[in-house]
Motif scaffolding. Structure first.
Motif, PDB file in Angstrom:
ATOM      1  N   ARG A  52      42.300  53.854  80.055  1.00 40.95           N
ATOM      2  CA  ARG A  52      41.180  54.617  80.621  1.00 40.95           C
ATOM      3  C   ARG A  52      40.264  55.100  79.499  1.00 40.95           C
ATOM      4  O   ARG A  52      40.718  55.451  78.400  1.00 40.95           O
ATOM      5  N   VAL A  53      38.983  55.119  79.790  1.00 44.32           N
ATOM      6  CA  VAL A  53      37.988  55.549  78.801  1.00 44.32           C
ATOM      7  C   VAL A  53      37.435  56.914  79.195  1.00 44.32           C
ATOM      8  O   VAL A  53      37.046  57.144  80.343  1.00 44.32           O
ATOM      9  N   THR A  54      37.419  57.832  78.229  1.00 45.84           N
ATOM     10  CA  THR A  54      36.819  59.155  78.436  1.00 45.84           C
ATOM     11  C   THR A  54      35.898  59.442  77.257  1.00 45.84           C
ATOM     12  O   THR A  54      35.871  58.705  76.264  1.00 45.84           O
ATOM     13  N   LYS A  55      35.171  60.530  77.365  1.00 47.94           N
ATOM     14  CA  LYS A  55      34.296  60.913  76.259  1.00 47.94           C
ATOM     15  C   LYS A  55      35.095  61.252  75.015  1.00 47.94           C
ATOM     16  O   LYS A  55      34.644  61.044  73.884  1.00 47.94           O
ATOM     17  N   THR A  61      38.085  59.868  74.151  1.00 47.72           N
ATOM     18  CA  THR A  61      38.697  58.680  73.543  1.00 47.72           C
ATOM     19  C   THR A  61      37.664  57.717  72.999  1.00 47.72           C
ATOM     20  O   THR A  61      37.933  56.957  72.073  1.00 47.72           O
ATOM     21  N   GLY A  62      36.451  57.706  73.569  1.00 45.21           N
ATOM     22  CA  GLY A  62      35.442  56.770  73.119  1.00 45.21           C
ATOM     23  C   GLY A  62      35.689  55.381  73.670  1.00 45.21           C
ATOM     24  O   GLY A  62      36.509  55.165  74.564  1.00 45.21           O
ATOM     25  N   ALA A  63      34.955  54.406  73.113  1.00 51.56           N
ATOM     26  CA  ALA A  63      35.051  53.028  73.611  1.00 51.56           C
ATOM     27  C   ALA A  63      36.435  52.454  73.347  1.00 51.56           C
ATOM     28  O   ALA A  63      37.060  52.737  72.322  1.00 51.56           O
ATOM     29  N   CYS A  64      36.897  51.658  74.289  1.00 48.18           N
ATOM     30  CA  CYS A  64      38.182  50.958  74.140  1.00 48.18           C
ATOM     31  C   CYS A  64      37.902  49.559  73.610  1.00 48.18           C
ATOM     32  O   CYS A  64      37.169  48.780  74.223  1.00 48.18           O
ATOM     33  N   THR A  65      38.447  49.247  72.444  1.00 49.07           N
ATOM     34  CA  THR A  65      38.225  47.940  71.819  1.00 49.07           C
ATOM     35  C   THR A  65      39.463  47.078  72.024  1.00 49.07           C
ATOM     36  O   THR A  65      40.565  47.443  71.622  1.00 49.07           O
ATOM     37  N   LEU A  66      39.288  45.932  72.664  1.00 48.81           N
ATOM     38  CA  LEU A  66      40.399  45.063  73.022  1.00 48.81           C
ATOM     39  C   LEU A  66      40.191  43.672  72.443  1.00 48.81           C
ATOM     40  O   LEU A  66      39.116  43.074  72.596  1.00 48.81           O
ATOM     41  N   ALA A  67      41.203  43.176  71.769  1.00 48.08           N
ATOM     42  CA  ALA A  67      41.186  41.793  71.283  1.00 48.08           C
ATOM     43  C   ALA A  67      41.758  40.899  72.378  1.00 48.08           C
ATOM     44  O   ALA A  67      42.804  41.192  72.956  1.00 48.08           O
ATOM     45  N   VAL A  68      41.067  39.815  72.678  1.00 47.83           N
ATOM     46  CA  VAL A  68      41.531  38.847  73.673  1.00 47.83           C
ATOM     47  C   VAL A  68      41.818  37.539  72.937  1.00 47.83           C
ATOM     48  O   VAL A  68      40.935  36.964  72.309  1.00 47.83           O
ATOM     49  N   THR A  69      43.056  37.094  73.025  1.00 48.01           N
ATOM     50  CA  THR A  69      43.440  35.871  72.327  1.00 48.01           C
ATOM     51  C   THR A  69      44.536  35.159  73.117  1.00 48.01           C
ATOM     52  O   THR A  69      44.905  35.595  74.215  1.00 48.01           O
ATOM     53  N   PRO A 115      29.779  53.371  70.063  1.00 45.11           N
ATOM     54  CA  PRO A 115      29.206  54.511  70.804  1.00 45.11           C
ATOM     55  C   PRO A 115      28.369  54.111  72.009  1.00 45.11           C
ATOM     56  O   PRO A 115      28.150  54.945  72.909  1.00 45.11           O
ATOM     57  N   SER A 116      27.904  52.882  72.047  1.00 50.79           N
ATOM     58  CA  SER A 116      27.006  52.467  73.137  1.00 50.79           C
ATOM     59  C   SER A 116      27.741  51.865  74.333  1.00 50.79           C
ATOM     60  O   SER A 116      27.107  51.534  75.336  1.00 50.79           O
ATOM     61  N   TYR A 117      29.045  51.718  74.222  1.00 47.38           N
ATOM     62  CA  TYR A 117      29.772  51.000  75.293  1.00 47.38           C
ATOM     63  C   TYR A 117      31.069  51.735  75.634  1.00 47.38           C
ATOM     64  O   TYR A 117      31.588  52.538  74.864  1.00 47.38           O
TER      65      TYR A 117
END
Length: 433
Positions: free
Chosen positions: A249-252, A254-262, A365-367
């Motif tokens: 879950r994303v909140t203010k 935690t900031g953006a969640c960055t996920l690697a997809v492989t 910060p934008s996503y």
């Protein structure tokens, strides 16, 4: 080896999943057995049973001058008499010459079989037609007692016969199974062999064919979900709903969640999954960025983009460029894309991990969510080096293509790189792209 144990539920599951090929194999074997027996001519057999008399008595010792050891073994010779009927060329010649059978000695030998039990000898004649079987057994019935008397005990008086016919030989009966029985046996054999084949494949095949097998290979809870078999353009955002709900879950705070997809191997649908998840999150009102970090192949068609010259590869080689200026809008509202661009150098020749971390940090910060589409782990040392810099890793595995050993190796690679494996997504590779 994909599986290390086999339970009753596994056996039931295997049968349910493979019931169509199992039934097909059973039908083929049943038709084969029925056809073979129909083509082959039936066989008929006639039998005659003889009794070996007990000669052990004091009177016989006196009348014939035999020793007690000779008399004691007469009934025990029943097995030898049975062998004599099958193997003696003299007996066969005698039967053929005295009864005018239209057979050779070799043919007669192939037709005769004999067994013994206790004090009886059972002789069977098998032929293609009942009349021949009856004729042969009639000749044997007439000659066998006389032959044993003359061959084995020539000194005995004819008043005492060693071997006598126990009862009248019945008419010849069909000896071979009916074609229907052959069909039933063939069908049972087909069922057994095909079922055994799928059991062995379940135990020893390394290929993962469905979600149940993948859940068996992975630790509990690591399978995030299974995507249905859908073809692009992807317009079924709800197909990714179950997986989307298991993302962090994303909140203010935690900031953006960055996920690697492989994925463990190429062509397992990782870009397809990344696009589907991005669209599903965008429908839910999230701001999503797709970063094409697979610099070894062109995935622009998956990312809704036409021909784009500049992208991530230029940010890796030129630290003065602004990442925001290279981000492109996609046809899907709420989804932005940072394309790969045209790479002139090998990813190993640039500070990939360090620069990618800076790019993600400046765009975060934008996503709400940032998906970084990496190459397959087996082909990408730069992807492995970047795992620890992202929040989590999503491993895509194509059902029917992924091997259990490769999937385990990919998990180990993520762990060795200090990456956090969020889970594995079981994917049906799209039929077309």
């Amino acid at each position: 080896m994909k599986n290390e144990r086999l339970t009753i539920s596994d056996l039931i599951l295997i049968f349910k999943k493979r019931i169509v090929p199992i039934l097909l194999a059973m039908l083929i074997f049943a038709l084969g057995g029925f056809g073979i027996r129909t083509v082959l001519a039936p066989k008929y057999s006639a039998t005659a049973t003889f009794f070996v008399r007990n000669m052990q008595s004091e009177q016989l010792l006196l009348d014939y001058g035999l020793t007690s050891s000779q008399l004691a073994v007469v009934q025990s010779l029943a097995k030898e008499y049975a062998a004599l009927a099958c193997e003696s060329d003299e007996f066969k010649t005698r039967v053929l010459t005295r009864h005018a059978l239209d057979l050779t000695a070799e043919q007669l030998g192939d037709m005769i079989g004999a067994t013994s039990q206790s004090a009886t000898v059972k002789i069977t004649a098998t032929a293609r037609d009942a009349a021949t079987a009856d004729a042969v057994i009639a000749a044997i019935t007439a000659e066998f007692p006389l032959f044993v008397q003359e061959y084995a005990w020539p000194n005995l008086d004819a008043d005492f016969t060693v071997v006598t016919l126990l009862r009248a030989a019945p008419p010849a009966a069909r000896a071979s199974w009916h074609p229907v029985w052959w069909g039933l046996v063939g069908g049972g054999l087909g069922l057994l062999l095909s079922y055994l084949y799928f059991i062995l494949a379940f135990l020893f095949s390394d290929r993962i064919c469905d979600a149940e097998e993948m859940a068996r290979v992975l630790p509990e809870g690591l399978l995030l979900g299974t995507l249905p078999e859908i073809s692009p353009p992807l317009d079924e955002g709800e197909a990714f709903f179950a997986v989307r709900e298991r993302l962090p879950r994303v909140t203010k705070q935690t900031g953006a969640c960055t996920l690697a997809v492989t994925s463990a191997e190429p062509r397992e649908g990782k870009s397809f999954v990344a696009v589907g998840l991005a669209r599903s999150l965008a429908v839910a009102g999230k701001r999503v960025l797709l970063i094409d970090a697979d610099l070894r192949r062109d995935a622009r068609s998956d990312f809704y983009l036409p021909e784009v010259e500049r992208g991530l590869c230029h940010l890796l080689t030129d630290a003065t460029l602004s990442p925001e200026g290279l981000v492109c809008a996609s046809p899907v509202k709420g989804v932005s894309v940072l394309p790969a661009g045209h790479m002139t150098l090998s990813p190993c020749d640039v500070p990939f991990s360090e620069r990618l971390c800076d790019v993600v940090a400046s765009l975060a910060p934008s996503y709400d969510y940032i998906f970084v589409d990496f190459p397959a782990l087996s082909q990408s040392p730069e992807a492995v080096a970047s795992m620890a810099d992202l929040a989590a890793v999503l491993l895509v595995s194509a059902l029917g293509k992924t091997r259990a050993s490769r999937l385990r190796a990919a998990r180990g690679t993520v762990a060795e790189a200090n990456g956090k494996l969020l889970g594995v997504i079981a994917n049906h590779p799209p039929k077309s792209k």
